[in-house]
Motif scaffolding. Structure first.
Motif, PDB file in Angstrom:
ATOM      1  N   ASP A  71       0.825  -1.211   0.000  1.00 35.74           N
ATOM      2  CA  ASP A  71       0.000   0.000   0.000  1.00 35.74           C
ATOM      3  C   ASP A  71       0.857   1.257   0.000  1.00 35.74           C
ATOM      4  O   ASP A  71       0.512   2.265  -0.622  1.00 35.74           O
ATOM      5  CB  ASP A  71      -0.934   0.007   1.215  1.00 35.74           C
ATOM      6  N   THR A  72       1.975   1.194   0.714  1.00 33.29           N
ATOM      7  CA  THR A  72       2.882   2.339   0.775  1.00 33.29           C
ATOM      8  C   THR A  72       4.124   2.139  -0.085  1.00 33.29           C
ATOM      9  O   THR A  72       4.877   3.081  -0.314  1.00 33.29           O
ATOM     10  CB  THR A  72       3.326   2.593   2.224  1.00 33.29           C
ATOM     11  N   GLY A  73       4.330   0.902  -0.562  1.00 28.56           N
ATOM     12  CA  GLY A  73       5.515   0.610  -1.362  1.00 28.56           C
ATOM     13  C   GLY A  73       6.800   0.686  -0.563  1.00 28.56           C
ATOM     14  O   GLY A  73       7.853   1.031  -1.103  1.00 28.56           O
ATOM     15  N   THR A  74       6.729   0.356   0.725  1.00 28.29           N
ATOM     16  CA  THR A  74       7.898   0.507   1.593  1.00 28.29           C
ATOM     17  C   THR A  74       8.160  -0.751   2.402  1.00 28.29           C
ATOM     18  O   THR A  74       7.265  -1.567   2.646  1.00 28.29           O
ATOM     19  CB  THR A  74       7.708   1.680   2.573  1.00 28.29           C
ATOM     20  N   TRP A  75       9.416  -0.872   2.828  1.00 26.28           N
ATOM     21  CA  TRP A  75       9.832  -1.887   3.786  1.00 26.28           C
ATOM     22  C   TRP A  75       9.926  -1.228   5.158  1.00 26.28           C
ATOM     23  O   TRP A  75      10.478  -0.142   5.288  1.00 26.28           O
ATOM     24  CB  TRP A  75      11.191  -2.459   3.412  1.00 26.28           C
ATOM     25  N   THR A  76       9.413  -1.893   6.173  1.00 27.79           N
ATOM     26  CA  THR A  76       9.465  -1.378   7.537  1.00 27.79           C
ATOM     27  C   THR A  76      10.289  -2.327   8.401  1.00 27.79           C
ATOM     28  O   THR A  76       9.990  -3.527   8.468  1.00 27.79           O
ATOM     29  CB  THR A  76       8.055  -1.245   8.138  1.00 27.79           C
ATOM     30  N   ILE A  77      11.310  -1.800   9.057  1.00 29.65           N
ATOM     31  CA  ILE A  77      12.157  -2.633   9.916  1.00 29.65           C
ATOM     32  C   ILE A  77      11.381  -3.016  11.172  1.00 29.65           C
ATOM     33  O   ILE A  77      10.817  -2.164  11.853  1.00 29.65           O
ATOM     34  CB  ILE A  77      13.447  -1.891  10.293  1.00 29.65           C
ATOM     35  N   SER A  78      11.362  -4.311  11.468  1.00 33.64           N
ATOM     36  CA  SER A  78      10.619  -4.802  12.628  1.00 33.64           C
ATOM     37  C   SER A  78      11.502  -5.499  13.654  1.00 33.64           C
ATOM     38  O   SER A  78      11.050  -5.787  14.762  1.00 33.64           O
ATOM     39  CB  SER A  78       9.523  -5.776  12.180  1.00 33.64           C
ATOM     40  N   ALA A  79      12.754  -5.786  13.294  1.00 32.35           N
ATOM     41  CA  ALA A  79      13.644  -6.482  14.227  1.00 32.35           C
ATOM     42  C   ALA A  79      15.083  -6.258  13.800  1.00 32.35           C
ATOM     43  O   ALA A  79      15.362  -5.912  12.647  1.00 32.35           O
ATOM     44  CB  ALA A  79      13.330  -7.980  14.272  1.00 32.35           C
ATOM     45  N   VAL A  80      15.989  -6.464  14.737  1.00 29.24           N
ATOM     46  CA  VAL A  80      17.416  -6.357  14.449  1.00 29.24           C
ATOM     47  C   VAL A  80      18.105  -7.598  14.998  1.00 29.24           C
ATOM     48  O   VAL A  80      17.655  -8.185  16.001  1.00 29.24           O
ATOM     49  CB  VAL A  80      18.012  -5.063  15.057  1.00 29.24           C
TER      50      VAL A  80
END
Length: 449
Positions: A382-391
């Protein structure tokens, strides 16, 4: 004697004032990927260096672009560079290309700096003594991926520990798949490993094998151009949905592949998990982003209002900056004007450079690999983005961000149910009627006495 002392003084003054520096330094960029934003990042990096009075103040960097996707013409180019006494190049994003050019560089005394290549083979300094990269050894991505699966298996339960692996037959996919399979351990079972020919559009057999295996977690090692056709084939086979999880390494996360205007592939990637080096937020990147979005996209393709540089684009910028900072150090030693700068000097100097780049702190280890932690992101079409959820780090393991929840393929943050079993019909002795358990796990079956 007086004349000798005068010459010594003149040399010292010349050294300190950069007056012995060459007027220009040519840095060839060998680019395998044709994304326009990469060129914009390269151009910005060179402009920033040339406009900085504290870096190579007496020398102008000249960028020499070579868009060459395949190995044979690159080797011809490197032979030409050797004849011209050019002993450093940047670029070469493909692992299969870099493992060849790295050997050629050792023969012709040419150091290389890559921003994207991840092949674990490159870390072998016996074979690749002069190869350096501000990307990290891809094995780290696999260790992070394995620990992420372990985390979800322990947190959610059954269904996460049976994994299918699919890769293309190029070096990048095969080496990372082997690392994953060897590192999976006893608590993760690779139920099938499938390979497909690079640039092939035929995946029927591979998808049938994965479907038959019953795996609900699918780890996919491929270059970005293969994604559209592969995920469409997986969808036709019934391998995409709320009860499946797809995970991929860096090429899909870093490239602009999902900006393609296709009708199907972006939506099929909803909830796709991706592994990459971890680039923490910094003021340096914030300033770079503000500038990126203020540029004219006609002059700098890929920039402009609302545009975000991909992770690969940011790596390209820092790749050039690292190389130029190394040139500055060699210049301080009074060796930048040598007829031929030894590749060993380039490599040693590059590995000593540290700076804060647009990808965060940049430092290399003794093997010429980026020192970094790793991130897990999820994709939102929907936003065309990757979101970092963990490291993930070697010391701390896999650590989800407490304030970020993965939005899965179901478009919700509820963990997907991967414990899918065969449905069955049953007879209820208590209710005296026939029933059907579509989940295969709601009803407990017992044999009457």
């Amino acid at each position: 004697r007086m004349r000798f002392l005068c010459l010594v003084v003149l040399f010292v003054l010349c050294f300190k004032s950069y007056e012995c520096s060459p007027e220009t330094l040519t840095i060839p960029a060998v680019i395998n990927l044709p994304f326009p934003a990469y060129h914009s990042a390269k151009r910005l990096a060179i402009e920033d260096i040339n406009n900085d009075p504290h870096i190579l103040p007496s020398t102008k960097i000249v960028l020499e672009d070579h868009l060459i996707p395949n190995t044979p013409p690159i080797i011809t180019l490197m032979m030409d560079l050797h004849e011209r006494n050019i002993s450093v190049t940047v670029g070469n994003e493909y692992s299969g290309v870099s493992t060849q050019t790295g050997i050629v560089g050792a023969i012709f005394d040419i150091a290389q700096v890559s921003g994207l290549v991840t092949s674990p083979l490159i870390s072998d300094k016996t074979t690749y003594p002069y190869f350096n990269r501000i990307s990290a050894n891809g094995n780290g991505q696999m260790f992070a991926l394995i620990d992420s699966i372990r985390y979800y298996s322990q947190t959610v339960g059954r269904g996460w520990s049976e994994v299918a692996v699919i890769s293309h037959t190029l070096l990048f996919g095969v080496t990372l798949a082997e690392t994953f399979i060897e590192g999976a351990g006893n608590d993760i079972t690779v139920v099938t490993y499938q390979q497909f020919l690079y640039q092939s559009d035929e995946y029927d057999q591979e998808m049938r094998e994965i479907k038959t295996s019953g795996a609900r977690v699918i780890v996919c090692m491929l270059y970005a151009p293969a994604w559209d056709t592969l995920i469409a084939a997986a969808n036709e086979t019934g391998l995409v949905g709320d009860n499946y999880v797809w995970i991929t390494p860096s090429p899909l996360v870093g490239s602009p592949i999902f900006k393609r205007e296709t009708d199907v592939a972006p939506e099929l990637a909803r909830g796709l998990l991706g592994m990459f080096e971890y680039f923490p937020p910094t003021d340096t990147y914030t300033r770079f982003l503000e500038r990126w979005q203020q540029l004219d996209p006609e002059e700098y393709p890929g920039t402009g209002p609302g545009e975000f540089p991909t992770l690969y684009t940011r790596l390209s910028y820092d790749m050039f900056r690292l190389t130029c900072l190394a040139a500055n150090e060699i210049d301080k030693q009074g060796k930048l004007d040598l007829e031929h700068i030894p590749a060993e000097l380039w490599a040693e100097t590059i590995r000593k450079i540290t700076f804060e780049g647009v990808t965060g702190p940049v430092a290399l280890n003794e093997f010429g690999d980026r020192i970094t932690d790793y991130s897990q992101s999820f994709y939102n079409p929907d936003t065309g983005t990757w979101t970092i959820s963990a490291v993930w780090s070697k010391e701390g393991g896999f650590q989800p961000f407490p304030d970020v929840e993965v939005v899965w393929h179901s478009n919700s943050t509820s963990f997907p149910d991967l414990d899918i079993r065969e449905p069955f019909h049953y007879w209820s002795c208590d209710d005296k009627e026939e029933g059907y358990d579509g989940t295969g796990k709601t009803i407990s079956r017992q044999t009457p006495d």
